[in-house]
Design a protein around this motif. Sequence first.
Motif, PDB file in Angstrom:
ATOM      1  N   LYS A  35       7.015   3.355  -0.076  1.00  0.00           N
ATOM      2  CA  LYS A  35       6.542   2.186   0.660  1.00  0.00           C
ATOM      3  C   LYS A  35       5.146   2.457   1.208  1.00  0.00           C
ATOM      4  O   LYS A  35       4.889   3.506   1.791  1.00  0.00           O
ATOM      5  N   ASP A  36       4.264   1.503   0.997  1.00  0.00           N
ATOM      6  CA  ASP A  36       2.926   1.575   1.569  1.00  0.00           C
ATOM      7  C   ASP A  36       2.998   0.932   2.951  1.00  0.00           C
ATOM      8  O   ASP A  36       3.206  -0.283   3.059  1.00  0.00           O
ATOM      9  N   LYS A  38       0.816   0.154   5.051  1.00  0.00           N
ATOM     10  CA  LYS A  38      -0.261  -0.799   5.344  1.00  0.00           C
ATOM     11  C   LYS A  38       0.046  -2.185   4.795  1.00  0.00           C
ATOM     12  O   LYS A  38      -0.343  -3.184   5.388  1.00  0.00           O
ATOM     13  N   THR A  39       0.720  -2.244   3.651  1.00  0.00           N
ATOM     14  CA  THR A  39       0.925  -3.529   2.991  1.00  0.00           C
ATOM     15  C   THR A  39       2.382  -3.971   2.915  1.00  0.00           C
ATOM     16  O   THR A  39       2.665  -5.083   2.476  1.00  0.00           O
ATOM     17  N   ASP A  40       3.318  -3.115   3.327  1.00  0.00           N
ATOM     18  CA  ASP A  40       4.757  -3.398   3.184  1.00  0.00           C
ATOM     19  C   ASP A  40       5.143  -3.664   1.732  1.00  0.00           C
ATOM     20  O   ASP A  40       6.023  -4.474   1.444  1.00  0.00           O
ATOM     21  N   GLU A  41       4.494  -2.980   0.807  1.00  0.00           N
ATOM     22  CA  GLU A  41       4.822  -3.066  -0.613  1.00  0.00           C
ATOM     23  C   GLU A  41       5.322  -1.698  -1.067  1.00  0.00           C
ATOM     24  O   GLU A  41       5.017  -0.685  -0.460  1.00  0.00           O
ATOM     25  N   LYS A  43       5.654   1.030  -4.377  1.00  0.00           N
ATOM     26  CA  LYS A  43       5.073   1.352  -5.672  1.00  0.00           C
ATOM     27  C   LYS A  43       5.702   2.634  -6.198  1.00  0.00           C
ATOM     28  O   LYS A  43       6.273   3.408  -5.427  1.00  0.00           O
ATOM     29  N   THR A 113      -1.888  -0.324 -11.201  1.00  0.00           N
ATOM     30  CA  THR A 113      -1.276  -0.520  -9.897  1.00  0.00           C
ATOM     31  C   THR A 113       0.005  -1.309 -10.107  1.00  0.00           C
ATOM     32  O   THR A 113      -0.022  -2.384 -10.700  1.00  0.00           O
ATOM     33  N   ARG A 115       3.265  -2.886  -7.977  1.00  0.00           N
ATOM     34  CA  ARG A 115       3.692  -3.192  -6.610  1.00  0.00           C
ATOM     35  C   ARG A 115       4.943  -4.072  -6.627  1.00  0.00           C
ATOM     36  O   ARG A 115       5.056  -4.975  -7.443  1.00  0.00           O
ATOM     37  N   GLN A 117       6.865  -6.525  -3.924  1.00  0.00           N
ATOM     38  CA  GLN A 117       6.792  -7.183  -2.624  1.00  0.00           C
ATOM     39  C   GLN A 117       8.138  -7.828  -2.347  1.00  0.00           C
ATOM     40  O   GLN A 117       8.746  -8.408  -3.249  1.00  0.00           O
TER      41      GLN A 117
END
Length: 133
Positions: A35-36, A38-41, A43, A113, A115, A117
């Motif tokens: 989980k990132d 910063k972005t709540d995504e 990867k 990239t 992702r 969401q």
Amino acid sequence: MSLVEDYLHSFWELELEEEPHRPYTGKSASDLLLKDPKTDEWKPQADYVGNSVTRDLLRLCDEWDLEADVHRDPGGPYHASGCIIEVACEDGCLTVEVTVSQDEENQMEGYQTTRIQGKLAYDRFVKGLLDLR
């Protein structure tokens, strides 16, 4: 054309080694996806062109008959080619962006990239990956 074929076609110029695929037996969600904050995504743990997690995520989208938008940029003599695949799922989506270009020595390079969401989408994809045989 399947999403996996669309994905593989987006970087056909690159010579990549085939990597082992599933099953993801003995793996946990955090072994596969990060989980990132910063972005709540989410990867893939290792997000590089041709990775098996991204291929299998797209394979799941095909199996589940999810609606997908595929945007291709064929490139040209002075810019990179690429592909963006967006697949709506549950409360979010899976997005895969691939860019292929040449470096100063005219060697082909690929960037990617991937992702996810949406919490429900994440849960569905993780369960799908861990259930693959």
